[in-house]
Design a protein around this motif. Structure first.
Motif, PDB file in Angstrom:
ATOM      1  N   VAL A 286      -2.752  -4.596   5.653  1.00  0.00           N
ATOM      2  CA  VAL A 286      -2.265  -3.696   6.705  1.00  0.00           C
ATOM      3  C   VAL A 286      -2.464  -2.237   6.286  1.00  0.00           C
ATOM      4  N   GLU A 287      -2.224  -1.943   4.999  1.00  0.00           N
ATOM      5  CA  GLU A 287      -2.472  -0.579   4.515  1.00  0.00           C
ATOM      6  C   GLU A 287      -3.949  -0.227   4.617  1.00  0.00           C
ATOM      7  N   ALA A 288      -4.800  -1.180   4.281  1.00  0.00           N
ATOM      8  CA  ALA A 288      -6.238  -0.942   4.376  1.00  0.00           C
ATOM      9  C   ALA A 288      -6.616  -0.650   5.819  1.00  0.00           C
ATOM     10  N   ALA A 289      -6.064  -1.420   6.767  1.00  0.00           N
ATOM     11  CA  ALA A 289      -6.376  -1.216   8.186  1.00  0.00           C
ATOM     12  C   ALA A 289      -6.001   0.199   8.613  1.00  0.00           C
ATOM     13  N   ILE A 290      -4.800   0.636   8.207  1.00  0.00           N
ATOM     14  CA  ILE A 290      -4.330   1.970   8.599  1.00  0.00           C
ATOM     15  C   ILE A 290      -5.222   3.052   7.983  1.00  0.00           C
ATOM     16  N   ASP A 291      -5.603   2.859   6.714  1.00  0.00           N
ATOM     17  CA  ASP A 291      -6.478   3.822   6.024  1.00  0.00           C
ATOM     18  C   ASP A 291      -7.869   3.880   6.639  1.00  0.00           C
ATOM     19  N   VAL A 292      -8.463   2.713   6.825  1.00  0.00           N
ATOM     20  CA  VAL A 292      -9.847   2.661   7.307  1.00  0.00           C
ATOM     21  C   VAL A 292      -9.925   3.173   8.744  1.00  0.00           C
TER      22      VAL A 292
END
Lengths: 329, 215
Positions: free
Chosen positions: A177-183
């Motif tokens: 989920v953090e990766a999704a928000i970052d990307v």
């Protein structure tokens, strides 16, 4: 373009303590993550002759864009937290040997012999394995073939390469989920694909769900990764309708958890079915005097703060072990 | 233009530059007209020059200073090389701005070329490096948000400094998107040796050498 300076170079003239192969240590740590840092801190304070051998200082912390669940430290990057840990260790002059590969660990006449790069041998009365874990792979067709041709495992490193492109995130935990928000900050479109229900923190899920750039498919299993020279998309099985379909994308970040880095020790210590090192309540492995801590062990919930605490336990237990051993002789 | 480095970083760098032994010269190539991040790179290099009297900067244009372009194999802008006190080139090159995490490959390069030794290399590696007798070009593709990338760039530069036949260059992937696409860069650091052999990730020096020795 990020022009902030993430400066972490240490002064060459600061005489950093060096790990000495000529002496017998009390407690040597293999691994450069949170568990290892805290173990050397505790060991040093107990007066043990200690040191750290690490392939990579910081471990998985370096791949974490932000840490917001470490008590007392608000809103810090994984790297920032690592620097604070390291600063603390440097103050205590704990010798660190980094960028080396441990190639063998064995117990010879009550001493642990740790061989690095197939040549230098370090000796210690007790030792601790804190080698952490590595990203788990999906294990589907096309993953290997398109690895680094669209398939990526480090969102903070590789997100800039997908600027204005369509990206899939595989996984349903905090790191996915953090990766999704970052990307989603750079990509034109982010699709999160997860085979079951999300287990990420609600606070992160709320952020993800409110981002118009992110589409979410739950109960969706990735069957294969397809492409030509580079990947072009994935085939998925929608478990609710039992239908397969294609999702087009230029890249996929695999964020489906980790597997313990325990291979080197599989003949030495007992592992469980998940290949985690089995330890007792004082973090001792099946080999007396050899401890393990953090993500490489069967400890429940792989969290930074848990690894840190685990490292402390192992160091204190090693100290106890040495004292007991000395008096019983 | 506002300073890129805040006072804290400036002070840290001043301290670190006290360890420099000899003078170094950065030769920066830019061009007139459109040039992504040329201004920023020039700004950064000028700021660094102000922090030590041992660091010097020369500005060149890729379209007019052709002798230098040839001398240092400059193929894109912004690009800069670091020369030692005799103005000799040791194959240490940066393409794109070394900001973000790459400051951690830029600063060590300045120090090492000045003669300040940071880390020792084991004797058996030194022997293997000395034996390399063919021209070797090491490209290390990076992003500025990649914490593992400076380590790979440092190793490429270290190899270049230890052997005249080796050139090590950092390439900021976003600035040089076309080149990155040509080498299918979708994960960094990506290391490309003589445009043919590839390594992904911050590999140990042993891996670099194994690839080079297979050439």
């Amino acid at each position: 373009m990020s022009l902030n300076f993430n400066f972490n170079f240490t002064q060459p003239s600061q005489n950093k303590a060096k790990l000495n192969p000529e002496i017998i240590h009390d407690f040597l740590v293999i691994g450069g993550g949170p568990a290892g840092f805290n173990a050397t801190l505790y060991a040093k304070r107990k007066g043990l002759v200690t040191g750290m051998i690490a392939k990579r200082i910081g471990g998985q912390l370096l791949n974490t864009s932000s840490v917001d669940n470490y008590l007392g430290i608000k809103d810090i990057s994984g790297e920032g937290l690592m620097e604070q840990f390291l600063d603390h260790i440097h103050q205590l002059e704990v010798p660190i040997l980094e960028e080396v590969e441990v190639t063998r660990v064995e117990k010879v006449n009550d001493l642990f012999e740790i061989t690095v790069n197939n040549q230098t041998v370090f000796k210690s009365k007790t030792a601790m394995i804190a080698t952490g874990s590595n990203p788990r792979k999906l294990g589907v067709e096309g993953e290997q073939e398109y690895s680094n041709r669209g398939v990526a495992y480090c969102a903070i490193c590789d997100a800039p390469l997908f600027a204005n492109k369509e990206v899939i995130i595989a996984g349903g935990g905090n790191s996915a989920v953090e990766a999704a928000i970052d990307v989603a900050k750079v990509a034109s479109k982010v699709t999160v694909v997860h085979r079951s229900e999300f287990r990420a923190d609600q606070i992160l899920l709320d952020q993800m769900m409110s981002n118009p750039n992110i589409t979410v498919f739950k109960q969706t299993q990735i069957l294969r990764i397809v492409g030509d020279v580079k990947m072009t998309g994935i085939e998925v099985l929608d478990k609710s309708s039992n239908e397969t379909r294609m999702i087009n994308a230029d890249g996929i970040f695999i964020e489906i958890g980790n597997i313990p880095s325990s291979d080197l020790f599989s003949d030495l210590v007992q592992l469980n079915e998940q290949r985690e090192i089995v330890v007792d309540s004082k973090n001792m492995t099946s080999v007396p005097g050899l401890f393990a801590a953090g993500d490489v062990t069967q400890v429940a919930y792989k969290q930074i703060i848990i690894s840190v605490a685990d490292g402390a336990k192992a160091a204190l237990a090693a100290n106890e072990y040495i004292n007991h051993h000395n008096t019983s002789k | 233009m506002q300073k890129m480095m805040n006072e804290e970083v400036q002070n840290q760098l001043k301290q670190i530059f006290n360890d420099m032994k000899n003078d170094v010269t950065m030769v920066l190539f830019t061009q007139e007209g459109e040039c992504y991040s040329c201004e920023e790179t020039k700004g950064l290099l000028e700021e660094v020059t102000e922090l030590s009297d041992k660091i010097h900067l020369e500005l060149k244009d890729i379209n007019t200073d052709l002798d230098d372009v040839k001398k240092y194999n400059i193929e894109m802008v912004p690009s800069f090389v670091i020369l030692d006190s005799n103005k000799e080139y040791h194959g240490v090159k940066f393409n794109g701005i070394p900001a973000g995490h790459e400051i951690n490959s830029f600063i060590p390069a300045l120090l090492e070329i000045s003669g300040a030794v940071n880390e020792e290399i084991p004797a058996d590696f030194l022997e293997r490096i000395a034996k390399i007798d063919k021209p070797v070009n090491i490209k290390v593709f990076v992003t500025l948000s990649c914490p593992h990338c400076p380590g790979a760039v440092q190793k490429a530069h270290k190899l270049a400094m230890l052997n005249k036949n080796i050139e090590g260059e950092m390439i900021e992937a976003q600035t040089f998107m076309e080149l990155s696409n040509k080498f299918n860069v979708s994960g960094v650091p990506k290391i490309v040796i003589n445009d043919t052999l590839e390594l992904v990730g911050n590999q140990p020096i042993d891996q670099f050498l194994a690839q080079i020795e297979s050439l």
